[in-house]
Design a protein around this motif. Structure first.
Motif, PDB file in Angstrom:
ATOM      1  N   LEU A  95      53.833  43.139  39.695  1.00 32.65           N
ATOM      2  CA  LEU A  95      52.884  42.710  40.714  1.00 32.65           C
ATOM      3  C   LEU A  95      52.304  41.330  40.425  1.00 32.65           C
ATOM      4  CD1 LEU A  95      51.965  44.223  43.300  1.00 32.65           C
ATOM      5  CD2 LEU A  95      53.217  45.638  41.678  1.00 32.65           C
ATOM      6  N   PHE A  96      51.984  41.045  39.169  1.00 32.38           N
ATOM      7  CA  PHE A  96      51.442  39.733  38.849  1.00 32.38           C
ATOM      8  C   PHE A  96      52.536  38.665  38.895  1.00 32.38           C
ATOM      9  CE2 PHE A  96      47.759  42.087  37.480  1.00 32.38           C
ATOM     10  CZ  PHE A  96      46.719  41.208  37.736  1.00 32.38           C
ATOM     11  N   GLY A  97      53.789  39.056  38.709  1.00 30.24           N
ATOM     12  CA  GLY A  97      54.891  38.126  38.931  1.00 30.24           C
ATOM     13  C   GLY A  97      54.966  37.715  40.393  1.00 30.24           C
ATOM     14  N   TYR A  98      54.834  38.703  41.287  1.00 23.53           N
ATOM     15  CA  TYR A  98      54.777  38.403  42.719  1.00 23.53           C
ATOM     16  C   TYR A  98      53.571  37.507  43.013  1.00 23.53           C
ATOM     17  CZ  TYR A  98      58.351  41.749  44.275  1.00 23.53           C
ATOM     18  OH  TYR A  98      59.532  42.403  44.522  1.00 23.53           O
ATOM     19  N   ALA A  99      52.422  37.851  42.420  1.00 24.14           N
ATOM     20  CA  ALA A  99      51.208  37.084  42.674  1.00 24.14           C
ATOM     21  C   ALA A  99      51.360  35.643  42.206  1.00 24.14           C
ATOM     22  CB  ALA A  99      50.022  37.741  41.962  1.00 24.14           C
ATOM     23  N   LEU A 100      51.981  35.449  41.062  1.00 23.90           N
ATOM     24  CA  LEU A 100      52.171  34.095  40.534  1.00 23.90           C
ATOM     25  C   LEU A 100      53.084  33.283  41.444  1.00 23.90           C
ATOM     26  CD1 LEU A 100      51.560  32.152  38.237  1.00 23.90           C
ATOM     27  CD2 LEU A 100      53.528  33.090  37.002  1.00 23.90           C
ATOM     28  N   ALA A 101      54.154  33.918  41.933  1.00 23.52           N
ATOM     29  CA  ALA A 101      55.095  33.205  42.807  1.00 23.52           C
ATOM     30  C   ALA A 101      54.439  32.821  44.128  1.00 23.52           C
ATOM     31  CB  ALA A 101      56.325  34.071  43.050  1.00 23.52           C
ATOM     32  N   PHE A 102      53.859  33.809  44.799  1.00 24.62           N
ATOM     33  CA  PHE A 102      53.233  33.515  46.085  1.00 24.62           C
ATOM     34  C   PHE A 102      51.976  32.669  45.901  1.00 24.62           C
ATOM     35  CE2 PHE A 102      55.662  37.335  47.440  1.00 24.62           C
ATOM     36  CZ  PHE A 102      56.345  36.757  48.499  1.00 24.62           C
ATOM     37  N   GLY A 103      51.297  32.831  44.759  1.00 25.59           N
ATOM     38  CA  GLY A 103      50.136  32.000  44.496  1.00 25.59           C
ATOM     39  C   GLY A 103      50.510  30.533  44.358  1.00 25.59           C
ATOM     40  N   SER A 104      51.653  30.254  43.754  1.00 21.02           N
ATOM     41  CA  SER A 104      52.126  28.867  43.632  1.00 21.02           C
ATOM     42  C   SER A 104      52.366  28.256  45.010  1.00 21.02           C
ATOM     43  CB  SER A 104      53.414  28.826  42.811  1.00 21.02           C
ATOM     44  OG  SER A 104      53.218  29.367  41.527  1.00 21.02           O
ATOM     45  N   GLY A 143      44.767  37.301  50.663  1.00 21.25           N
ATOM     46  CA  GLY A 143      45.703  37.759  51.687  1.00 21.25           C
ATOM     47  C   GLY A 143      47.000  38.240  51.074  1.00 21.25           C
ATOM     48  N   MET A 144      47.490  37.525  50.061  1.00 18.95           N
ATOM     49  CA  MET A 144      48.713  37.923  49.363  1.00 18.95           C
ATOM     50  C   MET A 144      48.544  39.279  48.680  1.00 18.95           C
ATOM     51  SD  MET A 144      49.981  36.565  45.775  1.00 18.95           S
ATOM     52  CE  MET A 144      48.579  37.510  45.227  1.00 18.95           C
ATOM     53  N   ALA A 145      47.403  39.470  47.985  1.00 16.65           N
ATOM     54  CA  ALA A 145      47.168  40.727  47.266  1.00 16.65           C
ATOM     55  C   ALA A 145      47.073  41.900  48.233  1.00 16.65           C
ATOM     56  CB  ALA A 145      45.888  40.611  46.439  1.00 16.65           C
ATOM     57  N   LEU A 146      46.395  41.712  49.359  1.00 11.47           N
ATOM     58  CA  LEU A 146      46.309  42.780  50.346  1.00 11.47           C
ATOM     59  C   LEU A 146      47.677  43.071  50.959  1.00 11.47           C
ATOM     60  CD1 LEU A 146      42.970  41.920  52.182  1.00 11.47           C
ATOM     61  CD2 LEU A 146      43.413  43.836  50.644  1.00 11.47           C
ATOM     62  N   THR A 218      28.769  30.747  43.287  1.00 14.25           N
ATOM     63  CA  THR A 218      29.483  31.378  42.175  1.00 14.25           C
ATOM     64  C   THR A 218      29.718  32.854  42.448  1.00 14.25           C
ATOM     65  OG1 THR A 218      28.461  29.824  40.624  1.00 14.25           O
ATOM     66  CG2 THR A 218      29.412  31.829  39.700  1.00 14.25           C
ATOM     67  N   ARG A 219      28.688  33.530  42.958  1.00 12.14           N
ATOM     68  CA  ARG A 219      28.833  34.958  43.286  1.00 12.14           C
ATOM     69  C   ARG A 219      29.919  35.179  44.329  1.00 12.14           C
ATOM     70  NH1 ARG A 219      24.882  37.463  47.507  1.00 12.14           N
ATOM     71  NH2 ARG A 219      26.341  36.154  48.666  1.00 12.14           N
ATOM     72  N   ASN A 220      29.928  34.346  45.364  1.00 11.68           N
ATOM     73  CA  ASN A 220      30.933  34.504  46.420  1.00 11.68           C
ATOM     74  C   ASN A 220      32.341  34.323  45.871  1.00 11.68           C
ATOM     75  OD1 ASN A 220      28.950  34.956  48.326  1.00 11.68           O
ATOM     76  ND2 ASN A 220      28.866  32.827  49.000  1.00 11.68           N
ATOM     77  N   LEU A 221      32.533  33.325  45.012  1.00 11.56           N
ATOM     78  CA  LEU A 221      33.849  33.097  44.407  1.00 11.56           C
ATOM     79  C   LEU A 221      34.283  34.286  43.555  1.00 11.56           C
ATOM     80  CD1 LEU A 221      33.570  29.346  43.321  1.00 11.56           C
ATOM     81  CD2 LEU A 221      34.879  30.278  45.224  1.00 11.56           C
ATOM     82  N   LEU A 222      33.359  34.828  42.787  1.00  9.15           N
ATOM     83  CA  LEU A 222      33.681  35.952  41.922  1.00  9.15           C
ATOM     84  C   LEU A 222      34.030  37.196  42.737  1.00  9.15           C
ATOM     85  CD1 LEU A 222      30.989  35.561  39.105  1.00  9.15           C
ATOM     86  CD2 LEU A 222      33.447  35.078  38.957  1.00  9.15           C
ATOM     87  N   ILE A 223      33.346  37.409  43.845  1.00 15.41           N
ATOM     88  CA  ILE A 223      33.635  38.564  44.693  1.00 15.41           C
ATOM     89  C   ILE A 223      35.042  38.469  45.283  1.00 15.41           C
ATOM     90  CG2 ILE A 223      33.039  39.677  46.889  1.00 15.41           C
ATOM     91  CD1 ILE A 223      30.106  39.145  46.234  1.00 15.41           C
ATOM     92  N   VAL A 224      35.393  37.294  45.790  1.00 19.79           N
ATOM     93  CA  VAL A 224      36.730  37.125  46.372  1.00 19.79           C
ATOM     94  C   VAL A 224      37.805  37.313  45.310  1.00 19.79           C
ATOM     95  CG1 VAL A 224      38.271  35.517  47.557  1.00 19.79           C
ATOM     96  CG2 VAL A 224      35.863  35.602  48.182  1.00 19.79           C
ATOM     97  N   ALA A 225      37.606  36.710  44.131  1.00 23.05           N
ATOM     98  CA  ALA A 225      38.583  36.847  43.048  1.00 23.05           C
ATOM     99  C   ALA A 225      38.700  38.299  42.596  1.00 23.05           C
ATOM    100  CB  ALA A 225      38.190  35.951  41.882  1.00 23.05           C
ATOM    101  N   ALA A 226      37.563  38.991  42.471  1.00 24.55           N
ATOM    102  CA  ALA A 226      37.586  40.388  42.037  1.00 24.55           C
ATOM    103  C   ALA A 226      38.308  41.272  43.047  1.00 24.55           C
ATOM    104  CB  ALA A 226      36.161  40.885  41.816  1.00 24.55           C
ATOM    105  N   CYS A 227      38.115  41.012  44.333  1.00 23.26           N
ATOM    106  CA  CYS A 227      38.789  41.810  45.367  1.00 23.26           C
ATOM    107  C   CYS A 227      40.299  41.582  45.324  1.00 23.26           C
ATOM    108  CB  CYS A 227      38.233  41.464  46.741  1.00 23.26           C
ATOM    109  SG  CYS A 227      36.555  42.077  47.030  1.00 23.26           S
ATOM    110  N   ALA A 228      40.714  40.344  45.088  1.00 21.89           N
ATOM    111  CA  ALA A 228      42.147  40.062  44.988  1.00 21.89           C
ATOM    112  C   ALA A 228      42.760  40.785  43.792  1.00 21.89           C
ATOM    113  CB  ALA A 228      42.377  38.552  44.878  1.00 21.89           C
ATOM    114  N   ILE A 229      42.075  40.753  42.645  1.00 23.24           N
ATOM    115  CA  ILE A 229      42.584  41.442  41.453  1.00 23.24           C
ATOM    116  C   ILE A 229      42.614  42.953  41.676  1.00 23.24           C
ATOM    117  CG2 ILE A 229      42.080  41.948  39.034  1.00 23.24           C
ATOM    118  CD1 ILE A 229      40.951  39.106  38.809  1.00 23.24           C
ATOM    119  N   ALA A 230      41.565  43.490  42.323  1.00 26.18           N
ATOM    120  CA  ALA A 230      41.531  44.930  42.600  1.00 26.18           C
ATOM    121  C   ALA A 230      42.690  45.341  43.510  1.00 26.18           C
ATOM    122  CB  ALA A 230      40.193  45.302  43.242  1.00 26.18           C
ATOM    123  N   ALA A 231      43.010  44.513  44.522  1.00 24.91           N
ATOM    124  CA  ALA A 231      44.123  44.828  45.418  1.00 24.91           C
ATOM    125  C   ALA A 231      45.447  44.813  44.663  1.00 24.91           C
ATOM    126  CB  ALA A 231      44.158  43.843  46.588  1.00 24.91           C
TER     127      ALA A 231
END
Length: 244
Positions: A95-104, A143-146, A218-231
């Protein structure tokens, strides 16, 4: 997680994308074309500067969700993922391989859209342009993680697209793009508070209006990042390992 296996998965996905130029064009250019269209629909730099920041997050979020969910489902239905899971590779490596590819790809996508918006279309950004890019990339990664997550619940590419009204459109409608979140009724306001795209749009609006990097941003950024990791973690839970 094994970094070598994660990078190998990312290279495989990027190699597949390289042989599919139409998908690459859609990923990289469509958000920019939509921003250009939006600028000349309003035909006003002032209105564009007010609306564009939110859409810099919404467009990559939407497109990455569609592309990722369909691409991952194709690998599930062709048993590519099942064959991978017979190998000594962890679910998170896949999954993180997919995330790294699409994240790039998302980094390129957002950089092109933001660059065109700022240099050509007249988008004014009071804060740091790098912060703007970071937030927009996080939106694309969300969006990619979801998309990776919902691909587990679809049996066809058409069905994967049908998940968009459930996972994407409510977030777009309630993120504050059309109506300020504070002006919504209590139920809609509560729903917007549990949707990660709302925090991404708030962060983008903050960067375009203010030069400060405060605790709320900072809080908003952390929430978005945490939701992506959770997905991504939930997506890993849907992968089933088979014995060879």
């Amino acid at each position: 997680m094994n970094p070598t296996l994660t990078l190998a998965t990312a290279r495989r996905i990027l190699s597949q994308l390289r042989h599919d130029p139409r998908t690459v064009v859609m990923l990289v250019l469509v958000p920019s074309l939509l921003m250009v269209l939006l600028r000349y629909v309003f035909n006003s730099p002032l209105i564009f500067s007010r609306v564009a920041p939110a859409l810099l997050g919404v467009f990559p979020f939407l497109i990455m969700f569609l592309i990722t969910s369909v691409t991952t489902l194709r690998e599930r239905t062709t048993t590519t993922l099942e064959r991978l899971m017979t190998l000594p590779i962890g679910k998170l490596d896949v999954l993180f391989g997919y995330a790294l590819a699409f994240g790039s790809v998302a980094v390129v996508q957002v950089a092109v859209a933001a660059g065109i918006s700022v240099t050509w279309l007249g988008l004014e950004v009071s804060g740091s342009l790098w912060t703007l890019l970071l937030i927009a990339v996080l939106d694309a990664l969300l969006g990619m993680a979801l998309g990776l997550f919902v691909s587990a619940f679809a049996t066809s590419e058409f069905q994967a697209i049908q998940f968009m009204p459930l996972f994407v459109l409510p977030q777009i409608l309630l993120c504050g793009l059309f109506v300020p979140r504070g002006d919504m009724g209590w139920l809609l306001n509560w729903l917007s508070n549990v949707m990660p795209l709302s925090y991404a749009v708030d962060a983008l609006s903050h960067v375009t209006r203010s030069t400060t990097f405060d605790a709320t941003l900072t809080r908003n950024l952390l929430i978005v990042a945490a939701c992506a990791i959770a997905a991504l973690i939930l997506g890993a839970a849907t992968l089933r390992r088979r014995t060879p």
